[in-house]
Design an enzyme around this catalytic site. Sequence first.
Site, PDB file in Angstrom:
ATOM      1  CB  THR A  67      82.846 -99.779  68.418  1.00 36.23           C
ATOM      2  OG1 THR A  67      82.140-100.862  69.033  1.00 36.23           O
ATOM      3  CG2 THR A  67      84.347-100.028  68.562  1.00 36.23           C
ATOM      4  N   GLY A  68      81.548 -98.864  71.316  1.00 33.23           N
ATOM      5  CA  GLY A  68      81.693 -98.971  72.767  1.00 33.23           C
ATOM      6  C   GLY A  68      80.395 -98.589  73.445  1.00 33.23           C
ATOM      7  NE  ARG A  95      71.668 -97.073  73.691  1.00 34.44           N
ATOM      8  CZ  ARG A  95      72.780 -97.535  73.127  1.00 34.44           C
ATOM      9  NH1 ARG A  95      72.723 -98.240  72.018  1.00 34.44           N
ATOM     10  NH2 ARG A  95      73.954 -97.320  73.676  1.00 34.44           N
ATOM     11  N   GLY A 101      77.805 -96.483  74.105  1.00 32.34           N
ATOM     12  CA  GLY A 101      77.370 -95.330  73.335  1.00 32.34           C
ATOM     13  C   GLY A 101      77.041 -94.097  74.143  1.00 32.34           C
ATOM     14  N   GLY A 124      71.956 -94.790  70.414  1.00 26.29           N
ATOM     15  CA  GLY A 124      73.340 -94.769  70.895  1.00 26.29           C
ATOM     16  C   GLY A 124      74.172 -93.820  70.059  1.00 26.29           C
ATOM     17  CG  ASP A 125      78.467 -94.325  69.947  1.00 29.06           C
ATOM     18  OD1 ASP A 125      77.841 -95.373  70.232  1.00 29.06           O
ATOM     19  OD2 ASP A 125      79.642 -94.341  69.551  1.00 29.06           O
ATOM     20  CB  THR A 184      79.291-101.178  67.027  1.00 31.84           C
ATOM     21  OG1 THR A 184      78.198-101.052  67.924  1.00 31.84           O
ATOM     22  CG2 THR A 184      79.309-100.017  66.045  1.00 31.84           C
TER      23      THR A 184
END
Lengths: 345, 345
Positions: free
Chosen positions: A254-255, A231, A257, A233-234, A203
């Site tokens: 980032t990571g 899906r 999510g 994510g964050d 990301t």
Amino acid sequence: MTHKHRATWAAVFIAAAIGCGSPGPEQEMEVRRNWAIAIHGGAGHFGEEDLTAEQQAAYTASLSAALAAGEEVLQQGGNSVEAVETVIRIMEDDSLFNAGRGAVFTAEGIQELDASIADGFTRNCGAVTGIRGYRHPISVARSVMDSSEHVFFSGHGAGAFAAAMGHEPALDEWFFTEKAHKRYLRAKRRAAKSDALADKKGTVGCVALDSQGNLAAGTSTGGMTYKKHGRIGDSPIIGAGTWADNRTCAVSATGWGEYFIRTGVAQDIHGRMLHGDESLVEACRNAIFDEMGELGGDGGVVALDASGTIALVCNSAGMFRAWSSPDGRGVSMFGTTLEGTVEVQ
Amino acid sequence: MTHKHRATWAAVFIAAAIGCGSPGPEQEMEVRRNWAIAIHGGAGHFGEEDLTAEQQAAYTASLSAALAAGEEVLQQGGNSVEAVETVIRIMEDDSLFNAGRGAVFTAEGIQELDASIADGFTRNCGAVTGIRGYRHPISVARSVMDSSEHVFFSGHGAGAFAAAMGHEPALDEWFFTEKAHKRYLRAKRRAAKSDALADKKGTVGCVALDSQGNLAAGTSTGGMTYKKHGRIGDSPIIGAGTWADNRTCAVSATGWGEYFIRTGVAQDIHGRMLHGDESLVEACRNAIFDEMGELGGDGGVVALDASGTIALVCNSAGMFRAWSSPDGRGVSMFGTTLEGTVEVQ
């Protein structure tokens, strides 16, 4: 002097907390500054041994080039939203990162992109999720912020909005990279054997403080390799992956999510600063280690406060990151080394 | 006594802040309680004069019936997640509300539904946006929470997940109501003349505290009449429309979603309580009036804290709401009257 201009030429503290893997060292010093920028290209469990010298050089060059474009906007008095969009557009075109070109594939073998942007002055925001066929998701997100009565669009609706706004289309071939496709095939083989989640790296994100004292943040991603269709994510979620408020901070995350959504990492940092009087660095560390990390997630953030403090905090082994201000610039990738704090001086 | 059980039979304060339209009166009293529940059926600018006696009776009956189902779960020792899902399933089937059956139409004349649910004990969550063809979006959201490695799905992906999990499908005819369709036709005529947003009423939500001291929250909606295809509002967004954390609160929001996203209303309440030591009622009022309202939005929340405090706060003229605990129950709709605080005693 208005609130809007409060950060200009103010004497402030910088703290570059780049310790990753465990609560790492921090360094503070008093300086004058009128703009600041920090970017990331994803976090993950990688160390120096996982990247060849050639790969490290490529990441350094890419991060540095994207950073330079943001520096130029800010040095010329451009605003923070412009800087964030400019940087992320470059990173979306760079197939080294998992955003725009080079984005990873879903379980169905397609690319569904997410992006969001937030303006700390207006506290407006825009986001898209699951968008296909547009070269710069971050610019579509900005259009949502600037030109829509809504703030968040998904899927075909996001595409219809992008088309109506005249955004540059791009064919599947543009987004396709061998690297991302190999990751997909590898994940597919693994998925046949287990439900293990595939890698989540790559990301991209940017936070900026402009010379008017305005903060902005943006994030763009292809999500997780082999994520299920639809899906979210964050990254496109204001409060989880992106946040900006001139009173407190700009954050791009980032990571993993799901954990960033569950703990609302970006807004958690804001809330700790606004209501708990934590400093930016304390707030980032607590949000990453005590909240998100405690639940079992991993990843990191790049963040700025309105006085120009830079915080780069992750609980994973590595995070591609770079930062700059009139006082210096730096690029870093791995663990708990001090190179970041040295370079930022 | 574990943290998990801390609320059971504890002596606590209840405050039912039902003042709407302006910061209204509050009332506090000491009671013993071991469960609590509050629900909403949407907020908006309506007063007693806007609903006939027949309509008021219908809303009262519907809110009371949904509440009763939640009370039964909690009285029998069921958990808060179960109570929230049970209540919202009933409201999704009730065409009086803008969720499930009776949901409003998008600008394209279809129904795209959003829902989310959060568990304050595990701090897990699940959400869907833009789902079509499934009778109970809240139950799909719960499956996402319980049975997926992801926490948020959109559109076809949400539908594919629902199908894989065996959720009850429903045809377009099930969701269709004359009332929602008339609203759509009216909005369409208005849209031909201006860009004015159509009405935003009717989202449903529930917060519950069970006898184990665990909080949960859920929200379900058809969104705004005439929303653009793919528009995501606050209802499916953890942190904006829904939040639950045993340390602080359970929150379900309703109103002009864009403003709730921009200010992260549900998580703002949590952050004020956790980091700013605000009470539930203070946090709700500040989040609604000082943050979201200051930006120009309107709507409200129903919320509980872990000791059973109930807060029903909105800055719109009305909010369909009901609440219950072993100490009493109440149903309310309009403005700044005191009927709620009287009834909750």
